[in-house]
Scaffold this motif. Structure first.
Motif, mmCIF file in Angstrom:
data_model
loop_
_atom_site.group_PDB
_atom_site.id
_atom_site.type_symbol
_atom_site.label_atom_id
_atom_site.label_comp_id
_atom_site.label_asym_id
_atom_site.label_seq_id
_atom_site.Cartn_x
_atom_site.Cartn_y
_atom_site.Cartn_z
ATOM 1 N N ILE A 161 11.524 6.411 3.418
ATOM 2 C CA ILE A 161 11.437 5.412 2.341
ATOM 3 C C ILE A 161 11.727 4.052 2.961
ATOM 4 O O ILE A 161 12.762 3.848 3.600
ATOM 5 C CB ILE A 161 12.443 5.735 1.222
ATOM 6 N N ASP A 162 10.815 3.113 2.782
ATOM 7 C CA ASP A 162 10.947 1.807 3.431
ATOM 8 C C ASP A 162 12.216 1.073 3.014
ATOM 9 O O ASP A 162 12.913 0.492 3.855
ATOM 10 C CB ASP A 162 9.724 0.931 3.110
ATOM 11 N N LEU A 163 12.494 1.062 1.714
ATOM 12 C CA LEU A 163 13.674 0.369 1.195
ATOM 13 C C LEU A 163 14.314 1.256 0.147
ATOM 14 O O LEU A 163 13.712 1.532 -0.891
ATOM 15 C CB LEU A 163 13.286 -0.985 0.589
ATOM 16 N N TYR A 164 15.530 1.714 0.430
ATOM 17 C CA TYR A 164 16.252 2.571 -0.510
ATOM 18 C C TYR A 164 17.436 1.782 -1.050
ATOM 19 O O TYR A 164 18.333 1.398 -0.305
ATOM 20 C CB TYR A 164 16.736 3.847 0.172
ATOM 21 N N GLN A 165 17.414 1.530 -2.355
ATOM 22 C CA GLN A 165 18.400 0.662 -2.981
ATOM 23 C C GLN A 165 19.395 1.480 -3.807
ATOM 24 O O GLN A 165 18.987 2.328 -4.606
ATOM 25 C CB GLN A 165 17.687 -0.365 -3.872
ATOM 26 N N LEU A 166 20.665 1.210 -3.598
ATOM 27 C CA LEU A 166 21.708 1.855 -4.391
ATOM 28 C C LEU A 166 21.709 1.206 -5.771
ATOM 29 O O LEU A 166 22.050 0.034 -5.913
ATOM 30 C CB LEU A 166 23.060 1.687 -3.703
ATOM 31 N N HIS A 167 21.333 1.996 -6.770
ATOM 32 C CA HIS A 167 21.070 1.428 -8.094
ATOM 33 C C HIS A 167 22.326 0.816 -8.729
ATOM 34 O O HIS A 167 22.242 -0.172 -9.464
ATOM 35 C CB HIS A 167 20.486 2.502 -9.011
ATOM 36 N N ARG A 168 23.452 1.398 -8.476
ATOM 37 C CA ARG A 168 24.745 0.838 -8.875
ATOM 38 C C ARG A 168 25.798 1.355 -7.908
ATOM 39 O O ARG A 168 25.751 2.516 -7.495
ATOM 40 C CB ARG A 168 25.145 1.256 -10.299
ATOM 41 N N LEU A 169 26.770 0.529 -7.559
ATOM 42 C CA LEU A 169 27.934 1.027 -6.841
ATOM 43 C C LEU A 169 28.763 1.872 -7.797
ATOM 44 O O LEU A 169 29.028 1.469 -8.937
ATOM 45 C CB LEU A 169 28.778 -0.134 -6.317
ATOM 46 N N ASP A 170 29.169 3.039 -7.348
ATOM 47 C CA ASP A 170 29.999 3.925 -8.160
ATOM 48 C C ASP A 170 31.457 3.478 -8.019
ATOM 49 O O ASP A 170 32.022 3.537 -6.926
ATOM 50 C CB ASP A 170 29.828 5.366 -7.686
ATOM 51 N N PRO A 171 32.091 3.039 -9.114
ATOM 52 C CA PRO A 171 33.472 2.560 -9.012
ATOM 53 C C PRO A 171 34.468 3.666 -8.674
ATOM 54 O O PRO A 171 35.607 3.378 -8.280
ATOM 55 C CB PRO A 171 33.743 1.966 -10.398
ATOM 56 N N ASP A 172 34.052 4.926 -8.824
ATOM 57 C CA ASP A 172 34.953 6.050 -8.556
ATOM 58 C C ASP A 172 34.806 6.599 -7.140
ATOM 59 O O ASP A 172 35.464 7.588 -6.790
ATOM 60 C CB ASP A 172 34.697 7.174 -9.572
ATOM 61 N N VAL A 173 33.929 5.984 -6.352
ATOM 62 C CA VAL A 173 33.696 6.442 -4.978
ATOM 63 C C VAL A 173 33.867 5.242 -4.052
ATOM 64 O O VAL A 173 33.304 4.173 -4.323
ATOM 65 C CB VAL A 173 32.280 7.034 -4.812
ATOM 66 N N PRO A 174 34.642 5.365 -2.975
ATOM 67 C CA PRO A 174 34.802 4.220 -2.070
ATOM 68 C C PRO A 174 33.454 3.682 -1.594
ATOM 69 O O PRO A 174 32.534 4.459 -1.297
ATOM 70 C CB PRO A 174 35.603 4.799 -0.904
ATOM 71 N N MET A 175 33.339 2.353 -1.540
ATOM 72 C CA MET A 175 32.100 1.740 -1.073
ATOM 73 C C MET A 175 31.710 2.265 0.303
ATOM 74 O O MET A 175 30.535 2.525 0.571
ATOM 75 C CB MET A 175 32.249 0.223 -1.021
ATOM 76 N N ALA A 176 32.694 2.454 1.174
ATOM 77 C CA ALA A 176 32.410 2.918 2.526
ATOM 78 C C ALA A 176 31.757 4.293 2.512
ATOM 79 O O ALA A 176 30.910 4.592 3.369
ATOM 80 C CB ALA A 176 33.693 2.940 3.356
#
Length: 297
Positions: free
Chosen positions: A118-133
């Motif tokens: 997939i050329d560009l895979y975008q995280l649709h929303r950051l999950d506040p319950d999962v560390p960003m890292a």
């Protein structure tokens, strides 16, 4: 033209696929699917080089339409999709950013889009319950495995974007932004400084900038400038985005061939400095970066 991640070059107007599915982004549209496939093909024939979709449009429906219409993908066509949100009904969804969920979503998108990468895979929303890292680390693993080429983020603030850039290379941001909604101006400025593409969702204000609204200073300005260019108010709103920042890459969508042609013609409109100043002065300043339950991006 605009660079995505330093390796992909795309035109300044893409095509968004949210309008190819049913109300509330749920199920198929109640019309001949061949017409929808024809609009997708026409967009590429007319020079569009970026198709923006998401796994939860339908869900699954939009990605399947993209593959049916355009696979095998012509050289130079960039396919962008999104994961990290699960839709359970019309305008009903929840965030799902655990690593195992993101891996499963990416694999499912690869199958539906009939591609190995997939050329560009975008995280649709950051999950506040999962560390960003953990979330970005999963996308980095998928990138290293060759399943995605570039990583993007959706509906993110400037501080979050700065933090994310310390974890992973971010090729794009997709926030709500248009002539009358500039709550993400600080994000746009950061994108300009870092060479990050900014794909504004609802670039036409979810239809509010396409005419037919009560008389307001904004409507009056759009109408008078549109008349001067023998254009529509929607075309002027898109032209303003293209003039406003070199980082902006609008992806307006439609199920109508005529509306598609109208949108793409906006790229040929040259606004004067006086017109730009008049449009720059318009904003309601009321919208927020975070979006709504519809995930209209």
């Amino acid at each position: 033209m605009l660079s995505l991640g330093g390796t992909l070059t795309v035109g300044r107007l893409g095509f968004g696929t949210g309008g190819l599915v049913g109300p509330g982004y749920w199920g198929p549209r109640h019309e001949d699917p061949e017409r929808l496939l024809a609009v997708l093909r026409r967009s590429v024939d007319r020079g569009v080089t970026l198709i923006d979709t998401a796994d939860n449009y339908g869900p699954d429906v939009a990605e399947e339409l993209v593959a049916r219409a355009l696979h095998p993908y012509p050289e130079g066509l960039v396919i962008a999709t999104k994961g990290g949100v699960v839709r359970t009904g019309p305008n009903v969804w929840h965030i799902a950013g655990r690593p195992e969920q993101l891996r499963a979503m990416c694999d499912a998108s690869l199958r539906r889009l009939r591609t190995d990468t997939i050329d560009l895979y975008q995280l649709h929303r950051l999950d506040p319950d999962v560390p960003m890292a953990d979330q970005l680390g999963t996308l980095l693993e998928l990138q290293q495995a060759g399943k995605i080429r570039h990583i993007g983020l959706d509906s993110i603030g400037a501080a979050e974007l700065a933090r994310a850039r310390q974890v992973a290379p971010i090729a794009s941001v997709q926030n709500r932004y248009n002539l009358m909604d500039r709550a993400s101006e600080d994000v746009l400025k950061l994108c300009e400084r870092t060479g990050t593409a900014f794909l504004p969702w609802f670039p036409l204000g979810n239809g509010t900038l396409t005419g037919g609204r009560p008389t307001t200073p904004a409507a009056d300005a759009l109408t008078s400038i549109a008349t001067a260019h023998d254009a529509t108010t929607g075309q002027i709103a898109l032209a303003w985005l293209l003039h406003h920042s070199p980082a902006l890459l609008p992806t307006p969508g439609t199920s109508s061939p005529d509306h598609l042609d109208e949108n793409l013609a906006a790229a040929r409109i040259n606004l004067t400095e006086e017109e730009l100043a008049r449009l720059d002065a318009l904003t309601d300043g009321t919208a927020s970066t975070g979006g709504t339950g519809g995930t209209g991006d």
